[in-house]
Design an enzyme around this catalytic site. Structure first.
Site, PDB file in Angstrom:
ATOM      1  N   GLU B  47       0.877  -1.177   0.000  1.00 26.91           N
ATOM      2  CA  GLU B  47       0.000   0.000   0.000  1.00 26.91           C
ATOM      3  C   GLU B  47       0.905   1.215   0.000  1.00 26.91           C
ATOM      4  O   GLU B  47       1.618   1.473   0.959  1.00 26.91           O
ATOM      5  CB  GLU B  47      -0.908  -0.016   1.237  1.00 26.91           C
ATOM      6  CG  GLU B  47      -1.887  -1.177   1.209  1.00 26.91           C
ATOM      7  CD  GLU B  47      -2.549  -1.427   2.556  1.00 26.91           C
ATOM      8  OE1 GLU B  47      -2.586  -0.496   3.380  1.00 26.91           O
ATOM      9  OE2 GLU B  47      -3.008  -2.553   2.771  1.00 26.91           O
ATOM     10  N   ASP B  58      -4.419   9.671  10.974  1.00 26.87           N
ATOM     11  CA  ASP B  58      -3.126   9.087  11.298  1.00 26.87           C
ATOM     12  C   ASP B  58      -2.527   9.603  12.586  1.00 26.87           C
ATOM     13  O   ASP B  58      -2.651  10.774  12.921  1.00 26.87           O
ATOM     14  CB  ASP B  58      -2.145   9.335  10.140  1.00 26.87           C
ATOM     15  CG  ASP B  58      -2.471   8.461   8.944  1.00 26.87           C
ATOM     16  OD1 ASP B  58      -2.407   7.228   9.103  1.00 26.87           O
ATOM     17  OD2 ASP B  58      -2.826   9.004   7.880  1.00 26.87           O
TER      18      ASP B  58
END
Lengths: 393, 257
Positions: B47, B58
């Site tokens: 990814e 995040d």
């Protein structure tokens, strides 16, 4: 209904809920329930009562005589600066904390730039006995010390955001991250008409009391509810959304939004989103956004910490695109001069955010007897340091 | 050519290891050598992160890698160029993962077309709403032979999981906890119960579990319940401290499996 949010959460092409799956249940819970909650008679009663007895509403609509003489118009100031805690922000925090209670949440988080929304959130959390965490950019913590201490006195925990430029945008990122990590017991009180649907609509509804009062005050004052102009400053746009709300369908009322041009729209140090932004997605909604050609968010600049935001609420992007609202901008210097002028001529030291709205007076071609309402969103106490540093008075 | 993600899951249905890293991190041109090393370490899927200035889902580790990648000059266009180079030697499935705004500026149609041409197999765009995907992305993505992966979390309702399953061709990304990336280590009982629940849903797509997978123990736990695991923050941490990517990546992967 032209300017209202549609059932999918959009104003024209702007709005929506662009959020990671981890936030989906929270946002969905709020979306499904917010209208029902705020239409409950018990909610309305408690909200109205608190606005009256605690916030001090209705705020006066003050006829500014000397300013009117200078600009040859009838200028009224909507005195949101007289609200408890010093700005309009508390209209929204009262509304949202009541929603949070109905949703059964025990903890509150918020983001803040200048600290006004943080203080307003800490205040209602103290009032309701709820735990409060406020995220604030490290840079803003340093330049807005008194508001940081006010929040702490009120019992809130102030957490510095140390990513990015360490201002409002970054504080919002951190608050969203906190919410992702604490999805069930926490409500996030967003301070402006930004964020994923239903926040922009919910916050606009809570702030709409401003234009509701302006209308009834003008009827009392002049015999009809329609001014020629309503002027408000725009960072994210909550005070402007509130001041415009009940005039949106009265197309003969000119609505004027004033953005922060910083050191000049083309100086590279500005927060004039409609002049510099393109369609983009930040903090959960599609709106106009200051960004690089590669889609990275550009750090904004304004002397006013409350206007220092790279986007505007999706409602405002729609009002800009449809031409319903005229967007102007004022530089740091123009705003500071307007702040001093208002202080000298009317005995009111405005927040520097609100001074941007006052600065629009000299940019409009007013004709004799035009009725102008300026939304004076906050008072200047928090900005004394900035006034002193600017020094030209 | 058949989509590599689809082919992978046809050949293999357990212990799949997918590794996330940010393109342009720690140096602008590290993207290629890291992909090469991952293939040599026999990871099953890559990814590749498109860096963004405001990565709200995040935690600190991936945030920092985004910032460094942007400071290094990474852009969507450059990433696609690098991907073309990577594809000369790397044949494992590669998904592009990132926030929507950089993609929007590049142009949705242009992005899908160029990504396919550069050798991507699909996308993971966590802030792309499912309904918007169905309305304006799905046919475009499928027309180019690509797949899109959606996230589900422990708070996602079964009804919504079924909807995601129906919209997915490839695999589902099951987030192990309500959290940002890289903020937890180890799994608690509640998470295990969630993994068990996922297993009983008999979804039509395979699913990989990510968030909180950082070592052999968590990798193996996840593989008991899912078709495999996704590692992100732990791998970014390795890259941060590694002086020899090639060697350290081999060691990291061999210690996991």
């Amino acid at each position: 209904m032209k300017y209202q949010v549609n059932e999918k959460g959009f104003y024209g092409q702007f709005g929506g809920a662009y959020i990671p799956e981890m936030l989906y249940p929270n946002i969905e819970e709020l979306r499904l329930q917010y209208l029902q909650i705020i239409h409950e008679p018990s909610f309305q009663t408690e909200f109205d009562q608190l606005l009256k007895d605690y916030v001090g509403r209705p705020t006066p609509l003050f006829f500014a005589k000397r300013l009117s003489e200078k600009y040859k118009a009838k200028i009224y100031l909507k005195r949101e600066d007289l609200c408890h805690t010093g700005a309009h922000k508390i209209n929204n925090t009262i509304g949202q904390i009541l929603v949070a209670k109905k949703l059964g949440k025990q903890k509150i988080i918020a983001e803040t730039g200048a600290g006004q929304h943080g203080v307003a959130t800490a205040t209602v959390c103290a009032l309701m006995g709820m735990e409060c965490i406020v995220y604030m950019g490290q840079l803003d913590i340093e330049r807005q010390r008194p508001n940081v201490e006010r929040m702490r006195i009120l019992g809130a925990k102030v957490v510095p955001a140390t990513s990015g430029n360490m201002t409002l945008k970054d504080a919002t990122n951190e608050a969203m991250r906190h919410w992702i990590n604490h999805p069930t017991d926490t409500h996030y009180i967003i301070g402006s008409v930004v964020g994923p649907h239903p926040y922009p609509d919910m916050v606009a509804r809570f702030q709409s009391v401003i234009s509701e009062e302006i209308k009834s005050q003008l009827i009392h004052e002049l015999g009809n509810p329609f001014p020629d102009y309503v002027i408000a400053c725009v960072g994210g746009g909550s005070n402007a959304a509130g001041a415009f709300y009940h005039f949106l369908n009265d197309e003969h009322v000119n609505l004027v939004a004033v953005e922060a041009a910083g050191k000049g729209v083309d100086s590279g140090e500005s927060a004039a989103t409609t002049a510099l932004g393109k369609v983009g997605i930040l903090h959960g909604s599609k709106s106009l956004l200051m960004q690089t050609p590669d889609g990275q968010v550009i750090e904004p600049y304004s002397i006013s910490a409350g206007l220092d935001y790279p986007g505007i609420g999706p409602l405002h992007a729609h009002l800009f695109e449809t031409g319903r609202v005229q967007f102007l901008s004022a530089t740091d210097d123009e705003a500071m001069n307007a702040g001093i002028e208002l202080s000298r001529m009317e005995g009111i030291i405005p927040a520097i955010e609100s001074a941007h709205a006052v600065a629009a007076l000299s940019q409009l071609s007013l004709i004799e007897d035009d009725v102008v309402v300026i939304n004076l969103s906050g008072r200047g106490d928090k900005d004394l340091e900035t006034y002193i540093r600017w020094g030209k008075y | 050519m058949k989509n590599r993600v689809i082919s992978l899951f046809e050949k293999k249905n357990k212990n799949i290891l997918s590794v996330f890293y940010t393109a342009g991190f720690p140096t602008l041109n590290a993207t290629q050598e890291i992909a090469q090393a991952l293939q040599e370490g026999s990871v099953d899927m890559i990814e590749l992160g498109i860096p963004f200035s405001d990565p709200v889902a995040d935690g600190p580790t991936i945030q920092a890698s985004n910032k460094i990648a942007l400071d290094n000059g990474m852009t969507v266009a450059l990433l696609l160029e690098q991907l073309k180079e990577i594809r000369k030697t790397v044949s494992v499935p590669i998904l592009l993962m990132g926030y929507l705004n950089p993609v929007l500026q590049y142009g949705i149609e242009r992005f899908v077309k160029d990504a396919a041409a550069a050798g991507a197999d699909g996308f993971i765009l966590p802030d792309l709403p499912l309904d918007e995907y169905l309305d304006s992305w799905q046919s475009l993505v499928e027309q180019h032979g690509l797949v899109t992966t959606f996230l589900i979390s422990p708070t996602t309702s079964e009804e919504r999981i079924r909807k995601v399953d129906g919209a997915t061709k490839g695999f589902i990304y099951a987030v192990s906890s309500s959290s940002t990336t890289g903020t937890r280590s180890g799994f608690d009982e509640e998470q295990i119960a969630y993994f068990q629940r996922l297993k009983t849903l008999n979804l039509s797509n395979p699913y990989l579990i990510g968030f909180g997978v950082s070592n052999r123990e968590t990798y193996q736990t996840v593989c008991e319940y899912a078709h495999g695991a996704i590692i992100g923050s732990a791998f970014i941490k390795l890259l941060q401290s590694s002086a020899n990517h090639q060697q350290d990546i081999q060691t990291f992967i061999s210690q996991l499996k």
